[in-house]
Motif scaffolding. Structure first.
Motif, PDB file in Angstrom:
ATOM      1  N   TYR B 717      37.611  48.533  38.082  1.00 18.71           N
ATOM      2  CA  TYR B 717      38.628  48.234  39.058  1.00 18.71           C
ATOM      3  C   TYR B 717      38.111  48.658  40.417  1.00 18.71           C
ATOM      4  N   ALA B 718      38.265  47.809  41.397  1.00 18.53           N
ATOM      5  CA  ALA B 718      37.818  48.166  42.743  1.00 18.53           C
ATOM      6  C   ALA B 718      38.813  47.629  43.745  1.00 18.53           C
ATOM      7  N   ALA B 719      38.983  48.353  44.814  1.00 19.66           N
ATOM      8  CA  ALA B 719      39.984  47.924  45.786  1.00 19.66           C
ATOM      9  C   ALA B 719      39.680  48.498  47.153  1.00 19.66           C
ATOM     10  N   THR B 737      51.514  48.371  54.679  1.00 15.58           N
ATOM     11  CA  THR B 737      50.435  48.667  53.739  1.00 15.58           C
ATOM     12  C   THR B 737      49.809  47.374  53.264  1.00 15.58           C
ATOM     13  N   ALA B 738      48.563  47.469  52.903  1.00 14.27           N
ATOM     14  CA  ALA B 738      47.871  46.296  52.371  1.00 14.27           C
ATOM     15  C   ALA B 738      46.836  46.768  51.359  1.00 14.27           C
ATOM     16  N   ARG B 739      46.586  45.957  50.385  1.00 18.70           N
ATOM     17  CA  ARG B 739      45.552  46.296  49.422  1.00 18.70           C
ATOM     18  C   ARG B 739      44.913  45.017  48.882  1.00 18.70           C
ATOM     19  N   ARG B 740      43.607  45.068  48.721  1.00 10.40           N
ATOM     20  CA  ARG B 740      42.907  43.980  48.047  1.00 10.40           C
ATOM     21  C   ARG B 740      42.316  44.559  46.781  1.00 10.40           C
ATOM     22  N   ASP B 741      42.699  43.978  45.662  1.00  7.67           N
ATOM     23  CA  ASP B 741      42.368  44.531  44.358  1.00  7.67           C
ATOM     24  C   ASP B 741      41.462  43.613  43.565  1.00  7.67           C
ATOM     25  N   GLY B 742      40.562  44.193  42.830  1.00  9.76           N
ATOM     26  CA  GLY B 742      39.779  43.417  41.873  1.00  9.76           C
ATOM     27  C   GLY B 742      39.819  44.114  40.530  1.00  9.76           C
ATOM     28  N   SER B 743      39.957  43.319  39.483  1.00  6.88           N
ATOM     29  CA  SER B 743      40.044  43.913  38.156  1.00  6.88           C
ATOM     30  C   SER B 743      39.156  43.147  37.198  1.00  6.88           C
ATOM     31  N   ALA B 748      36.110  35.243  36.454  1.00 10.05           N
ATOM     32  CA  ALA B 748      35.472  35.313  37.763  1.00 10.05           C
ATOM     33  C   ALA B 748      36.306  34.639  38.853  1.00 10.05           C
ATOM     34  N   GLN B 749      37.056  33.610  38.514  1.00  6.75           N
ATOM     35  CA  GLN B 749      37.776  32.856  39.539  1.00  6.75           C
ATOM     36  C   GLN B 749      38.956  33.630  40.103  1.00  6.75           C
ATOM     37  N   ASN B 750      39.524  34.516  39.299  1.00  7.93           N
ATOM     38  CA  ASN B 750      40.788  35.128  39.702  1.00  7.93           C
ATOM     39  C   ASN B 750      40.720  36.638  39.742  1.00  7.93           C
ATOM     40  N   GLN B 751      39.526  37.172  40.031  1.00 13.61           N
ATOM     41  CA  GLN B 751      39.417  38.622  39.948  1.00 13.61           C
ATOM     42  C   GLN B 751      40.118  39.369  41.074  1.00 13.61           C
ATOM     43  N   PHE B 752      40.284  38.717  42.207  1.00 12.99           N
ATOM     44  CA  PHE B 752      40.809  39.439  43.364  1.00 12.99           C
ATOM     45  C   PHE B 752      42.178  38.943  43.786  1.00 12.99           C
ATOM     46  N   HIS B 753      42.910  39.854  44.333  1.00 14.40           N
ATOM     47  CA  HIS B 753      44.228  39.473  44.811  1.00 14.40           C
ATOM     48  C   HIS B 753      44.658  40.435  45.902  1.00 14.40           C
ATOM     49  N   ASP B 754      45.496  39.950  46.822  1.00 14.09           N
ATOM     50  CA  ASP B 754      45.957  40.791  47.932  1.00 14.09           C
ATOM     51  C   ASP B 754      47.423  41.157  47.737  1.00 14.09           C
TER      52      ASP B 754
END
Lengths: 509, 1147
Positions: B717-719, B737-743, B748-754
């Motif tokens: 997990y990285a953010a 607040t804001a966060r960009r997350d990767g799980s 691969a197409q949908n790993q990140f989200h804000d």
């Protein structure tokens, strides 16, 4: 209020200066480290940080059909799953001998039984509710069909496998798919025909007509016959072995013969069974007490026991059917059933199969005598298995050909086949000499030859359309139940009816 | 000196590699690992330096100020004195090596008219006889001038500077505020002026200048609840200034309850938080729902964060074979790990300083994908400045089952059984192989039909002993503070037999501040070991269902009685045989966190939060032959299930914090990043075929060994995240607040989200138009927040198509099979929950009444869950994004009142109530989906559809339910005839707490209340049909059965056999509305009374405090629920009534 006051004449607020150079250097280093870490994180991009490799405990689909060993392991697992079926879990295809034996007229359920599912199958009172009693075979077999479908897809596109292995495994997958559909269509009637692993399409499939299903079975079996080897292969799917625990060309032929018989395609049925019967280098009728031994001459396809504990190296049939000296019980493994008097009286006098210690044995407890199936005799665990669970055997092929020949008017040929079985059972040749009586004799012979084997009796009653007349008599003897004709088809699982709006329940449920 | 290093940092930044090749990546990882290692080493050194407060001074004939400067150099102490008092001082000789500051001071001043006093890190030197008492002023006025400049410093009780205190000159507009050193300066003011010190965190204090030019003020920190520190994600706030929906529970409240899992202490205390335990056993599973169920099936756990380190909400799977199930599940989660028990029970409640519950988007959005269901932050105890303190606590008590249901006695049971046989036209027989119409019935024919045993007394009537011993040592000075604590905890069970749950915990915390206050280090850790030994299954079931005339447990010779029949076959399963198979669960748990903080520039801080946790569980479940009936004791019946699982997790979170103020505005900004990696490992074994019962747990001696399962999974997990808090004059507050997350759980197409949120608060009580009301309403705040959070609570690797090895005891053809691991879904996306919250906080009559009200609307869409599939697809379900939206609406209200506030008597009341509604609001493709027959728009997401119950047919004695047209039927269509919708969610819940302090007495009690509907297991428990051959006893209520044709009753007739038709009707009734009843309850959850033998403020003796107390849990329950317990609902051990007494001693 609490407070404290100090007064000082001159400014004397001293902020401690840090003169200890080492410590200060250390802080700065630490700050630098944090800073580097921070920057690296942002700069190097996160996608690397969330990349994972497949777990070491698993293999991905892209790899599984790349090597012969892993591809073979997928099919091996299917047999492992089948062989893992035990009677104390829910009904499943390999344990069908018990359940259909209860539903038909083969078993009597012990009065002290406390297993609701056994009672429901026994009393022909299956219902469609959330407990899924009556739908277990459906619930068990479709996931196995899914394995076949994904194996067929994976094998078909694979270019890395050695051709022989690929061909063998493709044949096995098609054979197994046909095998499952054969039972499903006989238990449930019209059923969804699932041929791919695509869940989005499959989740809304309707029921297909029985003839469509049979068409697929025949086509799969024909393919399998072409693809499979005529000998037996081991776990590598390429080296030959004496173990008859993987389906081969003759398993496909045997099931094809049975399918043609069910379809009334007598010429084809006769042709298929003849092919096996003539393949005497592998298959011969074995003496009564050798039939169910592992790799017997009669075995076309068997399952090797895989379970441990109290079932180590024995067949679940032996563990569950052999009534112990203190009578039936509800233990695990348990022995809550014994052979019905109706089955026992259908044996002719002097039938060796009925002689104690052959295919039937008895135990007398408290003045009551219980007869039980003794085809599988070893119910004590040992370090080596001596018996394997029989899935397809030569004896049935003689009876298939006898019936096909009788239906076609080949009385002599039919008698000859029937007598092969009768002779082995120590009986004289059949006296039936016209089509009608001969067919009747064959039906009776099937009852006593194939008793408590893979639900043959129940399916015979149905395909011969005598189930209503037989069960109207039999069911009331089973805890005063009433036979309803709709009970000859089992109910579809409630869950699937809820989830697939295109499915409909069998009439009467 | 600082400069060149900084340049080096910059250099590295500019040359930092961009994301690229794998080699580069590996390098980065290596660097990061090295960094983490160096950080560890660095801080260990740091703390070693920091602890040293000893001084070495060797001086001859030196002036005093020279000595003082040396002390300042070598320690963190600072001197305060008037210059003139040193003018006449003699020169001194000092020769002290590695001595204490006190030694040096005494040596210096021994022959002088001077004295010294140490206050915090300040050493004050004064003329003897002029030592100041509190509030006393040292007079030294500048006579003659009418206007003077005044400067000074403001500190707290510990001598630490307080920033942001407003200093105003009374009666004028002259004002300033203190800087970060606590210093202030007021120019040109009247020498007789009065200074007023005020601020949101301090009690207002007035001081006369009286001609002085330097004023040092020590202020008392405010104790208003509004200003207590609340821990939030990556920071702290107060109720006064927060824009989010947050509740804090102090550790003291938790420690007033004799519990083994701190979650159980939160029951009834937090609006919007619903907690229920699955059993009354120590280590039980606990279900936690914050503002309702967002996800339709599973994935509803909040995020737990212990001292900044995320912590698992679920255990790894327990022993395969399912026998570890005695502890119960923590929620009905379908995703893994999903084992039994609660990981939070391995956190020591005594170590907790506070628990914060974050609910709305403003508070949780910065946690991004993990906090869709809210977050629960646990802060452990920290060392505080002050002399060494030793605090010990000894507690002992007992727990018992407090609720029961009336069951049949022997006479009634025999009557039921006989009537059941009559109804079926069958006859009981002593012959195990009886043929119909005779049926084997040992309870009627072999057992003594006059014998009576109250099995509940025998099997669950015992006393569970509760013991807790806890001791902490803490102390420190301004530079370093520490706390070390140890706890031993033991609980036994109410079952017969020697079962217990033993826990030992060690907790430590070190805080270090560098002398220049720029560097701050905090290391916290706790290690716990738990050895939980329980019977294989919960005896509660047997205690209810054993026939009352069942034989005695033991033979006269002390062996288990199996009551054999004439053939030697056992007639029952002796419940004590279960005790012979001892379930052992040994868990160790390490949680550690390190926070490094460096003040780069004034207002700018660089911070790294590093955490590591390791939760390892070993289970064994042996099955010995003596636990089986004598006739079936074989070596293959000797079995063992073993499991060994580990949850490992590390996290690194660098952060950059910037604080600044301009005129009336204060801005706080935070940017940070997270790298987290969890790995789960597990191995599950089954062995059988032992030669002896003694060696069953030694897997090597098993003659057959099966590897049931092995788990190895990694979650990464990285953010990157950020927050800006803008505060204008403590009146308008904006929080972004804001966060960009990767799980790694997604393809691969949908790993990140804000994710992001906006929170606004308006403290309207600070507006001038409100001043007139300020006598009544002292504080008023309106707040609103909106934002998004996510949920990635699914199994790892669900986007991959994986095969599992399948290795039975005897491998098929000597090869290991590969089985498909369900359906993969490479298109998985994040689940998103949009949260909106409106709140109002009011405080009246000088903060004596605090009111909070909030309205929360949470909508979860694109839900990530096990999408049910018909089995014809080959699988039951696939993890998929679900095109449905679930709405949770909660109204939360809480009230804190200080009813009486006198010197010797105070009375505080806290009340909270939550109304919660869960609804499926949209599902566009419902009618064609696999949920068409299961979900209903407008109903709760977990709606239960049932038949309508019509009673018992007077003619046949069988249950009837209504079909869709309302007509009675015995063959209902399970799809179309289920017309009644049941909402099992709690609709209203809350708690009422009162605290009284009368002189040395203190009394606290908490009532918890819940309004809900639950399955009435008493009528339909365990599918046990009244009268049937399983020989189960029944509740007394079952006597209201249908006796004869023509009679009207509620209950179907008795039946002895496996009559399928009767069972079908029984099942239908069980799936009808009659099976769900009101399970609302009011429970006196906690009662605690304490008496102070020693009062801290008055004693001068060795003891600083000594308190005796009595604590009770689950003392009283008021409910109409007919089953065992309205909280656990099923037939498991209900929560125990625990009463304990203890003594707390402080030195």
């Amino acid at each position: 209020m609490l407070g404290e006051l100090f007064y000082l004449k001159n400014k004397k607020i001293m902020i401690m200066r840090n003169n200890i150079k080492g410590i200060q250097a250390c802080y700065i280093k630490l700050a630098a480290y944090i800073g580097i870490l921070f920057v690296l994180l942002i700069v190097c991009g996160c996608s690397k940080l969330v990349h994972v490799d497949p777990p070491i405990t698993k293999i991905t689909s892209s790899n599984v059909f790349k090597t012969d060993a892993t591809a073979a392991a997928v099919m091996t697992n299917l047999y492992t799953l089948l062989s893992s079926s035990n009677y104390n879990s829910t009904p499943s295809l390999p344990t069908i001998s018990l359940w259909l034996g209860l539903s038909a007229d083969e078993f009597t359920l012990w009065s002290g039984n406390n297993n609701l599912a056994m009672a429901a199958y026994y009393q022909n009172m299956l219902t469609s509710n959330s407990s899924n009693i009556g739908s277990e075979f459906w619930v068990n077999m479709y996931p196995l069909i899914f394995v076949c479908n994904s194996a067929i897809e994976g094998l078909s596109i694979s270019t890395e496998l050695s051709p022989a292995v690929k061909q063998q495994l493709l044949g096995e997958a098609k054979f197994m798919r046909a095998f499952f559909y054969f039972y499903l269509v006989n238990l449930f009637g019209d059923i969804p025909l699932v041929l791919t692993s695509d869940y989005s399409q499959n989740s809304t499939l309707p029921r297909f007509s029985k003839s469509q299903i049979y068409q697929q079975i025949v086509s799969d079996l024909k393919d399998a016959k072409e693809l499979l080897t005529s000998g037996y292969v081991d776990g590598s799917a390429s080296n030959s072995t004496l173990e008859r625990v993987r389906p081969n060309k003759w398993a496909a032929t045997a099931l094809l013969a049975r399918t043609y018989l069910y379809l009334g395609d007598l010429l084809s049925a006769e042709a298929q069974s003849t092919a096996i019967i003539n393949y005497t280098s592998l298959y011969n009728l074995a003496p009564l007490n050798s039939v169910f031994l592992k790799n017997s001459n009669e075995a076309i396809w068997q399952l090797q026991p895989v379970l441990g504990g109290t079932l180590l190296n024995i067949t679940p049939e032996a563990a569950w059917f052999i009534v112990p000296t203190n009578g039936p019980n509800n233990n695990q493994p348990g022995n809550p059933v014994y052979l019905s008097s109706r089955l026992l009286t259908s044996f002719e006098v002097n039938d060796q199969r009925k002689i104690n210690g052959n295919w039937i044995n008895t135990v007398t407890v408290g003045g009551n005598t219980y007869s039980f199936p003794f085809k599988y005799k070893v119910n004590l665990t040992s370090s080596n298995a001596t018996e394997y669970r029989m899935m397809l055997r030569l004896g049935e092929q003689y009876l298939i050909r006898a019936e096909a020949r009788a239906e076609q008017g080949n009385i002599a040929g039919s008698q000859a086949d029937l007598n092969m079985i009768r002779t082995r059972a120590g009986l004289s040749n059949t006296t039936s000499n016209d089509k009608a009586t001969l067919l009747n004799a064959i039906l009776n012979e099937r009852q006593v030859e194939l008793f408590t084997e893979m639900g043959q009796r129940w399916m015979d009653l149905k395909r011969k359309a005598i189930i209503d007349s037989v069960m109207t008599v039999v069911t009331p003897m089973k805890n005063s139940s009433v036979w309803n004709s709709h009970q000859q088809l089992f109910p579809l699982p409630l869950g699937d009816l809820q989830k697939d709006p295109y499915l409909t329940q069998n009439a009467g449920y | 000196m600082f400069k060149p290093k900084q340049n080096k940092v910059m250099y590295l930044i500019e040359n930092a590699p961009r994301a690229g090749t794998g080699r580069l990546y590996n390098k980065i990882v290596l660097v990061m690992r090295l960094t983490a290692f160096l950080l560890m080493v660095g801080c260990l050194q740091m703390s070693a330096n920091g602890i040293a407060q000893s001084v070495t001074i060797v001086e001859k004939n030196a002036p005093l100020d020279k000595i003082f400067k040396q002390i300042e150099k070598q320690t963190s102490y600072v001197f305060f004195y008037d210059d003139h008092i040193l003018q006449n001082a003699k020169k001194v000789d000092v020769n002290i090596k590695n001595g204490s500051v006190e030694q040096v001071m005494q040596a210096c001043l021994k022959d002088m008219p001077l004295n010294y006093q140490i206050v915090g890190n300040t050493i004050i030197v004064v003329v003897k006889g002029k030592a100041r008492a509190v509030g006393e002023v040292v007079q030294n006025t500048d006579k003659g001038l009418a206007f003077i400049d005044v400067r000074g410093r403001v500190t707290n009780e510990n001598g630490e500077p307080i920033a942001g205190v407003t200093v105003t000159v009374k009666g004028s507009k002259q004002a300033t505020s203190t800087n970060s050193q606590g210093d202030f300066f007021i120019a040109n003011t009247d020498k007789e002026a009065i200074l007023i010190f005020s601020g949101s965190t301090v009690e207002t204090f007035e001081v006369k200048v009286a001609g002085r030019t330097e004023v040092m003020v020590k202020l008392v920190m405010k104790v208003s609840k509004l200003d207590e520190v609340q821990v939030i994600a990556y920071g702290t706030t107060t109720q006064r200034l927060s824009t989010g929906n947050i509740n804090s529970i102090k550790g003291e409240e938790i420690q007033k309850q004799p519990i083994n899992n701190f979650l159980l202490a939160l029951e009834g205390r937090v609006p919007g938080l619903f907690i229920s335990q699955s059993t009354g056993l120590s280590g039980t599973g606990v279900t936690v729902r914050l503002q309702g169920q967002n996800s339709i099936f599973g994935g509803n756990d909040p995020l737990y964060v212990i001292d900044g380190v995320p912590y698992s909400s679920q255990m790894l799977p327990t022993t395969a074979g399912g026998n570890g199930g005695i502890l119960g599940k923590s929620g009905d989660n379908v995703y893994s790990p999903g084992g039994n028990g609660s990981p939070l029970s391995y956190i020591n409640p005594s170590d907790i300083e506070s628990v914060e519950v974050l609910k709305d988007a403003d508070a949780t959005s910065i946690y991004g994908s993990r906090a869709a269901n809210g977050a629960i932050l646990v802060t452990t105890k920290k060392g505080k400045i002050g002399p060494i303190k030793i605090n010990s606590n000894f507690q002992y008590g007992e727990g018992k089952v407090s609720r029961s249901t009336d069951m049949m006695n022997t006479q009634q049971y025999i009557l039921m059984r006989k009537e059941a046989f009559r109804n079926d036209n069958l006859f009981p027989s002593a012959n195990p192989s009886a043929v119909l119409p005779f049926v084997y019935a040992p309870d009627l024919t072999i057992w003594d039909t006059t014998r009576f045993t109250d099995w509940r007394k025998v099997l669950i009537g015992g006393v569970a002993k509760y013991a807790n011993i806890n001791s902490t040592v803490s102390g420190g000075n301004a530079a370093i503070q520490y706390l070390v604590g140890g706890t031993y905890h033991r609980e036994t069970t109410v079952f017969p037999g020697d079962f217990s749950d033993e826990k030992a915990f060690v907790h430590f915390n070190i805080n270090n501040v560098s002398i220049n206050k720029k560097f701050h280090l905090q290391l916290s850790g706790s290690y716990g070991y738990d050895n939980n030994q329980l019977p294989q299954t919960d005896l509660t079931v047997s205690s209810y269902f054993l026939p009352p005339n069942a034989p005695s447990l033991l033979n006269p010779d002390g062996s288990l009685n199996w009551a054999p029949n004439a053939l030697g076959t056992s007639t029952w399963t002796n419940p004590l045989s279960i005790n012979l198979n001892r379930y052992k669960n040994r868990t160790n748990n390490l949680i550690s966190s390190l926070i490094l903080n460096y003040k780069v520039l004034p207002g700018l801080e660089l911070l790294a939060n590093i955490g590591y946790s390791n939760l390892g569980t070993k289970e064994s479940l042996p099955i010995v032959a003596v636990s089986k009936p004598p006739e079936s004791r074989t070596s293959s019946n000797r079995q063992v299930y073993l499991s060994n699982s580990t949850l490992n997790s590390w996290i690194i979170e660098p952060q950059l914090i910037y604080k600044t103020s301009m005129s009336k505005a204060r801005i706080e900004a935070l940017v940070g990043a997270t790298i987290q990696r969890n790995s789960n490992e597990g191995l599950y074994l089954f062995g059988s075929g032992y030669n002896s019962d003694v060696v069953v747990e030694d897997i090597r001696q098993a003659s057959s060994l099966t590897i049931l399962n092995s788990i190895s999974s990694i979650y990464k997990y990285a953010a990157a995240f950020g927050r800006v808090n803008f505060n204008w004059n403590d009146k308008y507050i904006l929080n972004l607040t804001a966060r960009r997350d990767g799980s790694s759980r997604f393809g691969a197409q949908n790993q990140f989200h804000d994710f992001g949120s906006v929170g606004i608060a308006w403290i309207f009580s600070k507006e001038s138009f409100f001043e007139r009301l300020s006598n009544i309403i002292s504080f008023g705040k309106l707040k609103v927040s909106y934002g998004t959070t996510g949920n990635d609570q699914i199994d790892d690797y669900r986007f991959m198509n994986l095969y599992n090895p399948n290795s039975p005891t005897v491998p098929y053809q000597n090869t290991i099979g590969l089985s498909l691991n369900g359906l993969p879904n490479p298109y998985l996306q994040w689940e998103e929950t949009k949260k909106m919250s409106f709140g109002i906080d009011l405080s009246a009559i000088k903060d004596r009444i605090l009111i909070s009200f909030s309205y929360n609307l949470n909508r979860s869409s694109n839900q990530l869950l096990q999408y049910a599939l018909p089995i014809i697809t080959g699988v039951n379900s696939i993890v998929d994004n679900f095109p449905a939206t679930v709405q949770n609406r909660t109204l939360e209200f809480s009230l804190n009142t200080s009813n009486i506030k006198r010197k010797h008597f105070t009375w505080n009341t806290t009340f909270n109530i939550t109304s919660s509604q869960n609804k499926l609001i949209s599902f566009p493709t419902l009618s064609t989906s696999t949920y068409a027959n299961q979900l209903v728009i407008g109903q709760p997401a977990n709606v239960v559809k049932t038949y309508h119950f019509l009673g018992v047919d007077p003619a046949t004695g069988l249950y009837m339910v209504a079909d869709s047209r309302g007509n009675p039927t015995t063959t209902p269509n399970s799809i179309t005839d289920k017309t009644v919708f049941i909402n099992k969610n709690p609709t209203i819940y809350g708690g009422l707490q009162n605290a009284f302090i009368f002189n040395r007495f203190q009394l606290d009690f908490l009532f918890q209340f819940v309004k809900q509907i639950a399955p009435s297991n008493i009528l339909f428990g365990l599918g046990s049909y009244p009268g049937n051959g399983n020989r189960n006893n029944q509740p007394l209520y079952a006597l209201n059965r249908w006796p004869n044709p023509g009679q009207n009753t509620d209950l179907q007739k008795f039946s002895s056999g496996s009559g399928v038709s009767i069972f079908n009707q029984f099942n239908n009734a069980n799936s009808s509305d009659i099976a769900y009843v009101d399970a609302s309850f009011i429970r006196l959850k906690t009662l605690s009374i304490s008496y102070d033998l020693v009062k801290e403020s008055t004693t001068k003796g060795v003891l600083s405090s000594c308190r005796v107390y009595v604590q009770c849990q689950n003392l009283l329950t008021i409910t109409k629920y007919p089953g065992l317990d309205p909280e656990t609902q099923v037939y498991t051990l209900p929560p125990l009534r625990t009463i304990t007494a203890g003594i707390q001693i402080g030195f």
